[in-house]
Design a protein around this motif. Structure first.
Motif, PDB file in Angstrom:
ATOM      1  N   TRP A  19       0.836  -1.215   0.000  1.00  0.00           N
ATOM      2  CA  TRP A  19       0.000   0.000   0.000  1.00  0.00           C
ATOM      3  C   TRP A  19       0.863   1.256   0.000  1.00  0.00           C
ATOM      4  CZ3 TRP A  19      -3.398  -2.847  -1.601  1.00  0.00           C
ATOM      5  CH2 TRP A  19      -3.983  -3.911  -0.896  1.00  0.00           C
ATOM      6  N   LYS A  20       2.044   1.178   0.640  1.00  0.00           N
ATOM      7  CA  LYS A  20       2.941   2.331   0.664  1.00  0.00           C
ATOM      8  C   LYS A  20       3.732   2.464  -0.630  1.00  0.00           C
ATOM      9  CE  LYS A  20       4.557   1.171   4.890  1.00  0.00           C
ATOM     10  NZ  LYS A  20       5.025   1.237   6.288  1.00  0.00           N
ATOM     11  N   ASN A  21       3.811   1.369  -1.388  1.00  0.00           N
ATOM     12  CA  ASN A  21       4.510   1.400  -2.666  1.00  0.00           C
ATOM     13  C   ASN A  21       3.706   2.120  -3.739  1.00  0.00           C
ATOM     14  OD1 ASN A  21       5.973  -1.943  -2.478  1.00  0.00           O
ATOM     15  ND2 ASN A  21       6.804   0.042  -1.923  1.00  0.00           N
ATOM     16  N   LEU A  22       2.432   2.356  -3.472  1.00  0.00           N
ATOM     17  CA  LEU A  22       1.548   2.926  -4.488  1.00  0.00           C
ATOM     18  C   LEU A  22       1.118   4.324  -4.054  1.00  0.00           C
ATOM     19  CD1 LEU A  22      -0.678  -0.254  -5.028  1.00  0.00           C
ATOM     20  CD2 LEU A  22       1.284   0.469  -6.402  1.00  0.00           C
ATOM     21  N   ALA A  23       0.920   5.203  -5.045  1.00  0.00           N
ATOM     22  CA  ALA A  23       0.455   6.551  -4.739  1.00  0.00           C
ATOM     23  C   ALA A  23      -0.326   7.081  -5.926  1.00  0.00           C
ATOM     24  CB  ALA A  23       1.641   7.468  -4.443  1.00  0.00           C
ATOM     25  N   PRO A  24      -1.350   7.900  -5.659  1.00  0.00           N
ATOM     26  CA  PRO A  24      -2.064   8.521  -6.777  1.00  0.00           C
ATOM     27  C   PRO A  24      -1.105   9.389  -7.584  1.00  0.00           C
ATOM     28  CG  PRO A  24      -3.222   8.869  -4.703  1.00  0.00           C
ATOM     29  CD  PRO A  24      -1.899   8.293  -4.359  1.00  0.00           C
ATOM     30  N   VAL A  25      -1.414   9.525  -8.864  1.00  0.00           N
ATOM     31  CA  VAL A  25      -0.574  10.326  -9.755  1.00  0.00           C
ATOM     32  C   VAL A  25      -0.409  11.739  -9.210  1.00  0.00           C
ATOM     33  CG1 VAL A  25      -0.490  11.367 -12.057  1.00  0.00           C
ATOM     34  CG2 VAL A  25      -1.073   8.958 -11.796  1.00  0.00           C
ATOM     35  N   ARG A  26      -1.504  12.320  -8.695  1.00  0.00           N
ATOM     36  CA  ARG A  26      -1.421  13.701  -8.220  1.00  0.00           C
ATOM     37  C   ARG A  26      -0.572  13.831  -6.956  1.00  0.00           C
ATOM     38  NH1 ARG A  26      -6.608  12.213  -6.603  1.00  0.00           N
ATOM     39  NH2 ARG A  26      -6.751  12.080  -4.336  1.00  0.00           N
ATOM     40  N   GLU A  27      -0.230  12.701  -6.351  1.00  0.00           N
ATOM     41  CA  GLU A  27       0.671  12.742  -5.187  1.00  0.00           C
ATOM     42  C   GLU A  27       2.046  12.193  -5.525  1.00  0.00           C
ATOM     43  OE1 GLU A  27      -1.308  10.989  -1.773  1.00  0.00           O
ATOM     44  OE2 GLU A  27      -3.162  12.019  -2.401  1.00  0.00           O
ATOM     45  N   GLY A  28       2.357  12.156  -6.802  1.00  0.00           N
ATOM     46  CA  GLY A  28       3.695  11.738  -7.217  1.00  0.00           C
ATOM     47  C   GLY A  28       3.790  10.303  -7.683  1.00  0.00           C
ATOM     48  N   GLY A  29       2.677   9.582  -7.702  1.00  0.00           N
ATOM     49  CA  GLY A  29       2.716   8.207  -8.191  1.00  0.00           C
ATOM     50  C   GLY A  29       3.208   8.174  -9.627  1.00  0.00           C
ATOM     51  N   GLY A  30       4.162   7.299  -9.918  1.00  0.00           N
ATOM     52  CA  GLY A  30       4.666   7.174 -11.276  1.00  0.00           C
ATOM     53  C   GLY A  30       5.860   8.052 -11.579  1.00  0.00           C
ATOM     54  N   GLU A  31       6.120   9.050 -10.747  1.00  0.00           N
ATOM     55  CA  GLU A  31       7.282   9.913 -10.995  1.00  0.00           C
ATOM     56  C   GLU A  31       8.558   9.124 -10.791  1.00  0.00           C
ATOM     57  OE1 GLU A  31       5.542  14.158  -9.499  1.00  0.00           O
ATOM     58  OE2 GLU A  31       7.474  13.498  -8.692  1.00  0.00           O
ATOM     59  N   PRO A  32       9.456   9.149 -11.790  1.00  0.00           N
ATOM     60  CA  PRO A  32      10.656   8.314 -11.704  1.00  0.00           C
ATOM     61  C   PRO A  32      11.508   8.700 -10.495  1.00  0.00           C
ATOM     62  CG  PRO A  32      10.488   9.362 -13.862  1.00  0.00           C
ATOM     63  CD  PRO A  32       9.425   9.964 -13.011  1.00  0.00           C
ATOM     64  N   PRO A  33      12.305   7.744 -10.013  1.00  0.00           N
ATOM     65  CA  PRO A  33      13.135   8.000  -8.839  1.00  0.00           C
ATOM     66  C   PRO A  33      14.256   8.984  -9.162  1.00  0.00           C
ATOM     67  CG  PRO A  33      13.689   5.881  -9.799  1.00  0.00           C
ATOM     68  CD  PRO A  33      12.505   6.388 -10.556  1.00  0.00           C
TER      69      PRO A  33
END
Lengths: 228, 248
Positions: free
Chosen positions: A104-118
């Motif tokens: 659950w902590k590995n995932l985040a909505p796009v608007r909260e930075g989900g998917g943004e590369p490291p």
């Protein structure tokens, strides 16, 4: 015995959030998500997130607590064979709780930075070890797709060797079962319940899309703690 | 080099598995007649349809489930197995022998998962029928009563085995030749009782894809419905009769 039970029930009544059961044994409870069930759409549907969290994860916790209580009894009775018999229930259900809590902590909505590369140290380590983020993703997706039955695909760090690793584990085995020094940074659940309602048999599509909601910020925090 | 033209397998697959005794007399390669199922594989293995239309088990098992479970999952096992065994010595064997050979005493060789899952799913479709469920009768019921105490005890043990098979897998009613008894066993992923030299009589698939569209996480509900409405005791009876014929 009756007196002790009475005292214990009282303890249960006053202890915070029911964290202490019989004889002070810790019980576990379902962690909240920091986002709504629908917040990861379209990558992962709200239906799946709700079932996955409220039913599957909750069931692991319920059964883990039950197994721990039985373990406590067996230890108290010095019943070694009963203790050993409980090991698979503890591994299955405890592993399920551990793994999903990370997920659950590995995932985040796009608007909260989900998917943004490291960026920063993890980003650099990935480029250094795998060549590029794309190569890492391809590798994890290939291993995740090839996993027979149920399990997880992980990006981890060996905290002794300070090296990144990609590993798979079967069923609910935590990453540490593949090496005592391995710390999970990201895990992708490839049990069918994680994707079936949305992606059906096409696990590769689920794997392709879940990166759009990957919480690299969290992974980087864990990495920097192990490799400062 | 094996020809890639689709020649089918040596024994025509016109008859469903529960005519096991008829089919076994045609195939010379079988070790035990009760394992009659697929003849020697020459050319490519074909995907067999279930012995009923895809909507025939509704509402207990939906058409949608069959479209994915048979149409996608089972089909992929067949296609991938064909790719894996093309040009190898495995094409000269029966599917059952491919399964045992690639099980390799537990050190699984790559074709095992596909070979076993092809077989498992054929066996599973044929373990069910429209208007199924209820209880068996005759000698099968006698044996169940003898080896489990009662039919209810058997059903409870079977459902428990299926519910507690962690992750993906199967639960089975088998005949164990070694002690001449019926037993319930569970197996993970693609493993089936052929590798333990037991005779499978009935199975239920507990991979999540088998029940998720219809029951989601509620595996116990799926299992109850399976027992009450889907089990083909005709098929189980036929398979048991093949055992008797084989050991005669």
């Amino acid at each position: 015995m009756a007196l002790r039970t009475l005292l214990t029930r009282k303890t249960l009544a006053i202890s915070p959030m029911g964290m202490l059961g019989l004889r002070g044994l810790q019980t576990f409870s379902l962690p909240d998500l920091s986002y709504d069930y629908g917040a990861l759409e379209p990558a992962v549907s709200g239906d799946i997130m709700q079932l996955h969290h409220q039913k599957h994860h909750q069931t692991y916790i319920t059964n883990y607590n039950k197994a721990l209580e039985q373990l406590d009894d067996a230890v108290a009775k010095c019943d070694a064979s009963a203790v050993v018999k409980l090991h698979s229930a503890i591994k299955f259900n405890g592993g399920g709780h551990v793994n999903h809590s990370i997920f659950w902590k590995n995932l985040a909505p796009v608007r909260e930075g989900g998917g943004e590369p490291p960026k920063s140290s993890l980003g650099w380590a990935i480029d250094n070890h795998f060549g590029s983020l794309e190569v890492l993703i391809q590798k994890m997706n290939a291993e995740g797709a090839a996993l027979q039955g149920s399990g997880w695909v992980w990006l981890g760090v060996d905290k002794e060797l300070k090296r990144l690793v990609v590993e798979t584990t079967a069923n609910q085995d935590p990453l540490v079962t593949k090496g005592p020094n391995l710390v999970p940074l990201l895990g992708i659940d490839v049990w069918e319940h994680a994707y079936y309602l949305q992606y059906k048999n096409v696990r590769p599509d689920y794997l392709k899309n879940i990166w759009k909601v990957m919480n690299w910020k969290y992974a980087n925090e864990v990495y920097e703690k192990e490799c400062p | 080099m094996v020809a890639t033209a689709v020649t089918g397998i040596a024994t025509p697959l016109k008859f469903p598995l529960f005519s096991g005794f008829q089919r076994s007399s045609r195939s010379l390669q079988l070790r035990m007649s009760q394992k009659a199922g697929h003849g020697v594989i020459t050319g490519k293995l074909e995907l067999r349809p279930p012995p009923y239309p895809l909507d025939a088990l509704e509402p207990h098992m939906s058409r949608s489930t069959f479209e994915y479970h048979w149409g996608k999952h089972h089909r992929a096992y067949v296609d991938n197995l064909n790719k894996q065994i093309a040009g190898t010595e495995l094409t000269g064997k029966t599917l059952e022998d491919v399964i045992v050979a690639t099980y390799n005493s537990g050190n699984l060789l790559p074709p095992f998962n596909n070979a076993a899952q092809v077989w498992n799913h054929d066996f599973f479709w044929e373990s069910m029928k429209p208007g199924g469920g209820g209880k068996p009768s005759g000698e099968l019921l006698d044996l169940i009563n003898r080896d489990f105490g009662s039919f209810e005890e058997f059903a409870k043990e079977f459902k428990t085995a299926a519910a507690t098979q962690f992750g993906s897998g199967w639960a089975w009613l088998v005949y164990k030749d070694e002690d001449k008894k019926l037993a319930v066993v569970q197996s993970p992923n693609a493993v089936n009782p052929l590798v333990w030299d037991y005779v499978p009589l009935l199975t239920v698939d507990v991979w999540e894809h088998a029940y998720y569209l219809d029951y989601q996480n509620r595996r116990p509900d799926y299992l109850s419905i399976f027992m009450e409405n889907l089990v083909s005791w005709d098929a189980v009876t036929s398979r048991l009769e093949s055992v008797k014929a084989g050991s005669a």
